[in-house]
Design an enzyme around this catalytic site. Sequence first.
Site, PDB file in Angstrom:
ATOM      1  N   ASP A  67       0.798  -1.227   0.000  1.00 24.97           N
ATOM      2  CA  ASP A  67       0.000   0.000   0.000  1.00 24.97           C
ATOM      3  C   ASP A  67       0.830   1.276   0.000  1.00 24.97           C
ATOM      4  O   ASP A  67       0.372   2.325   0.460  1.00 24.97           O
ATOM      5  CB  ASP A  67      -0.943   0.002   1.202  1.00 24.97           C
ATOM      6  CG  ASP A  67      -2.300  -0.599   0.865  1.00 24.97           C
ATOM      7  OD1 ASP A  67      -2.690  -0.563  -0.310  1.00 24.97           O
ATOM      8  OD2 ASP A  67      -2.962  -1.109   1.790  1.00 24.97           O
TER       9      ASP A  67
ATOM     10  N   ASP B  18      -7.816  -2.957  -4.739  1.00 19.34           N
ATOM     11  CA  ASP B  18      -7.276  -1.705  -4.205  1.00 19.34           C
ATOM     12  C   ASP B  18      -5.906  -1.373  -4.789  1.00 19.34           C
ATOM     13  O   ASP B  18      -5.508  -0.204  -4.857  1.00 19.34           O
ATOM     14  CB  ASP B  18      -7.112  -1.772  -2.686  1.00 19.34           C
ATOM     15  CG  ASP B  18      -8.265  -2.426  -1.956  1.00 19.34           C
ATOM     16  OD1 ASP B  18      -8.829  -3.394  -2.486  1.00 19.34           O
ATOM     17  OD2 ASP B  18      -8.562  -1.999  -0.832  1.00 19.34           O
TER      18      ASP B  18
END
Length: 258
Positions: free
Chosen positions: A36, A97
């Site tokens: 991330d 994501d």
Amino acid sequence: ELWMMYERTADPAWLALARKWTKGLLPVAKWTGSHDLGFMIGLPAGLGLRLDPDPAQRVIYRRAIIDAAKSLSTRWNGKVKAIQSGEYNGKWGLIIDSAMNAPLLIEAGNMIGGAEGAQLRSRGEQHLLTLTKFFVRSNGSTFHRLTFNPKTGAYLGPVYGQGYNMSTSTWSRGQAWAMYGFAKGYAATGNPILLDAARRTTGFWNQQVGLGCVPAWDLDVWSAFAPRDSSAASIAAAAMLLMADLDPASSAEMSQRA
């Protein structure tokens, strides 16, 4: 958010806060334990690079973006042609994501240039293309989590993550990440496959979301009493604003809808 407040107000108090909180995040740029880094470093350092008036500060943000991209690149699997998101049910996995993390590789690759930069750009683009191939269903909806064989690259199938049903329904926020990530990827590469994916995922969103524009937590949940996801609505709005700039066809369609 602090950087965006500074952008809108030019108030030095917001600049000081934005610098303070971004400084606290920058050590994460060298962490290889998460996929991330696009969220954690790419967003705040990217805004700092664009908005901070101090050249010395901008050098720091640029270095952090490059470091984060190199860290992210260590998670690359050449068989799957993607950056690993994590392990799900003990299997090598990707989540939708990650469409928001891949553009970091492309941006850093453009900064570095040369063979190393070309490799980062290629990995970022290939990751997005893998997402378009496996995550986007024929109707433009998306899966949340999929698993692969890391030794052969073979697709294994979906596993439970967010959303109502792992195989057939569509987590609202994941759909929004797809819309925005594919649009950012197209802006960075000009690849028409990414534009098509952005159009298709945006089209599904517009078909499913009602006039209130804030969806239920899953786009296949129609109950008026279902929890709503305003974060998904915000992400989708940002995606469509970007698409309106990039794609005249999308801009016309959204104008008609409005």
